[in-house]
Design a protein around this motif. Structure first.
Motif, mmCIF file in Angstrom:
data_model
loop_
_atom_site.group_PDB
_atom_site.id
_atom_site.type_symbol
_atom_site.label_atom_id
_atom_site.label_comp_id
_atom_site.label_asym_id
_atom_site.label_seq_id
_atom_site.Cartn_x
_atom_site.Cartn_y
_atom_site.Cartn_z
ATOM 1 N N ILE A 253 0.745 -1.032 0.089
ATOM 2 C CA ILE A 253 0.041 -0.054 -0.127
ATOM 3 C C ILE A 253 0.987 1.311 0.083
ATOM 4 C CG2 ILE A 253 -1.980 -1.100 1.120
ATOM 5 C CD1 ILE A 253 -1.289 0.010 3.654
ATOM 6 N N SER A 254 0.319 2.538 -0.637
ATOM 7 C CA SER A 254 1.247 3.450 -0.397
ATOM 8 C C SER A 254 0.959 4.509 0.662
ATOM 9 C CB SER A 254 0.913 4.351 -1.878
ATOM 10 O OG SER A 254 0.764 3.542 -2.900
ATOM 11 N N GLY A 255 -0.290 4.355 1.272
ATOM 12 C CA GLY A 255 -0.784 5.200 2.506
ATOM 13 C C GLY A 255 -1.868 4.356 3.309
ATOM 14 N N GLY A 256 -2.078 4.976 4.700
ATOM 15 C CA GLY A 256 -2.899 4.422 5.334
ATOM 16 C C GLY A 256 -2.274 2.947 6.069
ATOM 17 N N ASP A 257 -3.044 2.334 6.412
ATOM 18 C CA ASP A 257 -2.832 1.175 6.971
ATOM 19 C C ASP A 257 -3.882 -0.129 6.759
ATOM 20 O OD1 ASP A 257 -0.998 -0.774 8.283
ATOM 21 O OD2 ASP A 257 -1.164 0.033 10.282
ATOM 22 N N ILE A 258 -3.413 -1.483 6.701
ATOM 23 C CA ILE A 258 -4.100 -2.620 6.912
ATOM 24 C C ILE A 258 -3.596 -3.361 7.924
ATOM 25 C CG2 ILE A 258 -5.042 -4.577 5.582
ATOM 26 C CD1 ILE A 258 -4.256 -3.243 3.016
ATOM 27 N N VAL A 259 -4.621 -3.852 8.744
ATOM 28 C CA VAL A 259 -4.096 -4.614 10.037
ATOM 29 C C VAL A 259 -4.885 -5.945 10.008
ATOM 30 C CG1 VAL A 259 -4.111 -4.666 12.523
ATOM 31 C CG2 VAL A 259 -3.551 -2.537 11.414
ATOM 32 N N VAL A 260 -4.188 -6.907 9.886
ATOM 33 C CA VAL A 260 -4.921 -8.274 10.038
ATOM 34 C C VAL A 260 -4.625 -8.879 11.216
ATOM 35 C CG1 VAL A 260 -5.014 -10.882 8.781
ATOM 36 C CG2 VAL A 260 -4.638 -8.646 7.478
ATOM 37 N N ASN A 261 -5.533 -9.223 12.222
ATOM 38 C CA ASN A 261 -5.333 -9.865 13.411
ATOM 39 C C ASN A 261 -4.403 -9.021 14.361
ATOM 40 O OD1 ASN A 261 -7.340 -11.733 13.262
ATOM 41 N ND2 ASN A 261 -6.046 -13.503 12.264
ATOM 42 N N GLY A 262 -4.230 -8.044 14.277
ATOM 43 C CA GLY A 262 -3.484 -7.176 14.950
ATOM 44 C C GLY A 262 -1.984 -6.867 14.485
ATOM 45 N N LYS A 263 -1.691 -7.503 13.263
ATOM 46 C CA LYS A 263 -0.578 -7.151 12.466
ATOM 47 C C LYS A 263 -0.741 -6.400 11.158
ATOM 48 C CE LYS A 263 2.027 -11.071 14.499
ATOM 49 N NZ LYS A 263 2.693 -12.249 14.361
ATOM 50 N N SER A 264 0.300 -5.488 11.052
ATOM 51 C CA SER A 264 0.153 -4.585 9.781
ATOM 52 C C SER A 264 0.824 -5.010 8.566
ATOM 53 C CB SER A 264 0.900 -3.280 10.334
ATOM 54 O OG SER A 264 0.902 -2.472 9.217
ATOM 55 N N VAL A 265 0.056 -4.835 7.551
ATOM 56 C CA VAL A 265 0.852 -5.174 6.243
ATOM 57 C C VAL A 265 2.223 -4.541 6.070
ATOM 58 C CG1 VAL A 265 -1.353 -5.997 5.056
ATOM 59 C CG2 VAL A 265 -0.375 -3.775 4.832
ATOM 60 N N ARG A 266 2.228 -3.470 6.720
ATOM 61 C CA ARG A 266 3.472 -2.567 6.613
ATOM 62 C C ARG A 266 4.841 -3.254 7.174
ATOM 63 N NH1 ARG A 266 3.576 2.238 4.677
ATOM 64 N NH2 ARG A 266 1.564 3.256 4.301
ATOM 65 N N ASP A 267 4.483 -3.989 8.230
ATOM 66 C CA ASP A 267 5.579 -4.706 9.027
ATOM 67 C C ASP A 267 5.930 -5.942 8.170
ATOM 68 O OD1 ASP A 267 7.280 -6.021 10.432
ATOM 69 O OD2 ASP A 267 5.513 -6.189 11.932
ATOM 70 N N LYS A 268 7.075 -5.748 7.547
ATOM 71 C CA LYS A 268 7.665 -6.783 6.595
ATOM 72 C C LYS A 268 7.921 -8.235 7.260
ATOM 73 C CE LYS A 268 9.800 -4.732 2.728
ATOM 74 N NZ LYS A 268 9.277 -3.400 3.013
ATOM 75 N N ARG A 269 8.070 -8.155 8.572
ATOM 76 C CA ARG A 269 8.161 -9.594 9.264
ATOM 77 C C ARG A 269 6.839 -10.116 9.559
ATOM 78 N NH1 ARG A 269 10.547 -6.762 14.382
ATOM 79 N NH2 ARG A 269 8.922 -5.411 13.501
ATOM 80 N N ALA A 270 5.658 -9.425 9.147
ATOM 81 C CA ALA A 270 4.237 -9.836 9.417
ATOM 82 C C ALA A 270 3.873 -10.633 8.158
ATOM 83 C CB ALA A 270 3.422 -8.832 9.930
ATOM 84 N N VAL A 271 4.210 -10.419 6.983
ATOM 85 C CA VAL A 271 4.005 -10.775 5.901
ATOM 86 C C VAL A 271 3.599 -12.091 5.903
ATOM 87 C CG1 VAL A 271 4.337 -10.925 3.224
ATOM 88 C CG2 VAL A 271 4.887 -8.878 4.512
ATOM 89 N N LEU A 272 4.329 -13.013 6.109
ATOM 90 C CA LEU A 272 4.044 -14.674 6.144
ATOM 91 C C LEU A 272 2.955 -14.738 6.920
ATOM 92 C CD1 LEU A 272 5.019 -17.017 4.709
ATOM 93 C CD2 LEU A 272 6.627 -17.329 6.501
ATOM 94 N N ASP A 273 2.981 -14.357 8.224
ATOM 95 C CA ASP A 273 1.621 -14.600 9.169
ATOM 96 C C ASP A 273 0.544 -14.081 8.418
ATOM 97 O OD1 ASP A 273 2.597 -15.869 11.320
ATOM 98 O OD2 ASP A 273 2.698 -14.137 12.635
ATOM 99 N N ILE A 274 0.485 -13.087 7.971
ATOM 100 C CA ILE A 274 -0.847 -12.372 7.224
ATOM 101 C C ILE A 274 -1.099 -13.427 6.122
ATOM 102 C CG2 ILE A 274 -1.770 -10.644 5.994
ATOM 103 C CD1 ILE A 274 -0.115 -8.749 7.849
ATOM 104 N N GLN A 275 -0.113 -13.771 5.219
ATOM 105 C CA GLN A 275 -0.587 -14.642 4.161
ATOM 106 C C GLN A 275 -1.077 -16.104 4.761
ATOM 107 O OE1 GLN A 275 2.986 -14.310 1.740
ATOM 108 N NE2 GLN A 275 2.018 -12.600 0.631
ATOM 109 N N LYS A 276 -0.610 -16.404 5.610
ATOM 110 C CA LYS A 276 -1.046 -17.908 6.261
ATOM 111 C C LYS A 276 -2.441 -17.631 6.744
ATOM 112 C CE LYS A 276 3.276 -19.642 8.154
ATOM 113 N NZ LYS A 276 3.821 -19.614 9.788
ATOM 114 N N GLN A 277 -2.920 -16.618 7.232
ATOM 115 C CA GLN A 277 -4.351 -16.294 7.814
ATOM 116 C C GLN A 277 -5.192 -15.641 6.531
ATOM 117 O OE1 GLN A 277 -3.538 -13.404 10.728
ATOM 118 N NE2 GLN A 277 -1.998 -14.865 11.918
ATOM 119 N N THR A 278 -4.567 -15.516 5.559
ATOM 120 C CA THR A 278 -5.549 -14.952 4.342
ATOM 121 C C THR A 278 -5.223 -15.523 3.065
ATOM 122 O OG1 THR A 278 -4.105 -13.138 3.721
ATOM 123 C CG2 THR A 278 -5.673 -12.508 5.370
ATOM 124 N N SER A 279 -5.978 -16.737 2.699
ATOM 125 C CA SER A 279 -5.523 -17.447 1.431
ATOM 126 C C SER A 279 -6.375 -16.900 0.453
ATOM 127 C CB SER A 279 -6.120 -18.822 1.553
ATOM 128 O OG SER A 279 -5.131 -19.714 2.225
#
Ligand code: ATP
Ligand code: MG
Length: 240
Positions: A53-79
């Motif tokens: 994303i270019s601005g704002g935020d998306i939070v999946v179960n408390g984790k932000s897509v902006r946090d590179k370390r959260a990407v794998l977790d988010i992808q596991k939770q969102t197929s």
């Protein structure tokens, strides 16, 4: 739970998402409607971290897509299930389904295969696990695509026009599978042109146009008490 706040997305000078804020509650079924180019695919690809994303935020179960370390977790939770299936052509249906649970979730192969066979059975393809994608019809490939997404036991399933590349006579089978998932606790977010289907299964409906979220309400209000004439006209046109 998925929360979008003031999400912007642009490709160069082209603004594709403008200030989109919305909330997807656990277990809820949301249909996303809107004309071509509205930004529907981009929106769900951003939720799945396939686009930044270019601005704002998306939070999946408390984790932000902006946090590179959260990407794998988010992808596991969102197929995600794609319009053009995107199955691996060199793998069988069963191998397509078991690959990520084994490689990414590091699950036991025998357990994953047993689950995969159960999923194939659920979608009416019990006998086709050893076929390659080229040996399956479009509708069958898409049902394998749904099994592959479900094999990750995702909390959220994102479906992008999953029947639009399938022959009409194959569509019903795929929609039946999705309908069975509604109400099972999985959060479903489906971009669709199947208006009657959306009316039947959606709890909420979102309408996008020109990168903006122009309506987001419960399905009953959206379809039966629509105050925007432009949206009513669009919905009417989609029925034909
Ligand atoms: N990778 C990209 N680079 C540049 N522009 C892009 C890219 N992906 C999408 N776009 C543009 O972003 C806009 C929104 O595209 P998107 O695919 O999200 O629309 P959509 O609502 O899913 O449309 P459709 O109903 O046709 O699938 C379009 O103008 C599209 O051309
Ligand atoms: Mg799209």
């Amino acid at each position: 739970m998925i929360e979008l706040s003031n999400v912007d997305k642009h490709y160069g000078s082209l603004q594709v998402l403008s200030n989109v804020s919305m909330h997807f509650a656990d277990g809820e079924v949301t249909a996303i409607l809107g004309p071509s180019g509205a930004g529907k695919s981009t929106l769900i690809r951003c939720i799945n971290c396939l686009e930044a994303i270019s601005g704002g935020d998306i939070v999946v179960n408390g984790k932000s897509v902006r946090d590179k370390r959260a990407v794998l977790d988010i992808q596991k939770q969102t197929s995600m299930v794609f319009q053009h299936f995107n199955l691996y052509p060199h793998l069988t249906a069963l191998q397509n389904i078991t690959l990520a649970p084994i490689k990414v979730l590091r699950k036991n192969k025998a357990d994953v295969e047993a689950q995969a066979r159960g999923l194939l059975d659920m979608v009416g393809l019990a006998s086709k696990g050893d076929r390659h994608p080229a040996e399956l019809s479009g509708g069958e490939q898409q049902r394998v695509g749904i099994c592959r997404a479900l094999a990750m036991n995702p909390q959220h399933l994102l479906l992008d026009e999953v029947t639009s590349a399938i022959d009409p006579e194959m569509t019903a089978e795929v929609l039946r599978v999705i309908e069975e998932l509604a109400g099972t606790g999985t959060t479903l977010i489906l971009v669709t042109h199947e208006i009657e289907f959306a009316r039947r299964i959606a709890d909420k409906v979102a309408f996008m146009e020109g990168g903006k979220l122009v309506a987001h309400s419960d399905a009953e209000t959206f379809f039966n008490h629509q105050s925007e004439e432009r949206i009513s006209r669009f919905v009417d046109k989609m029925k034909h």
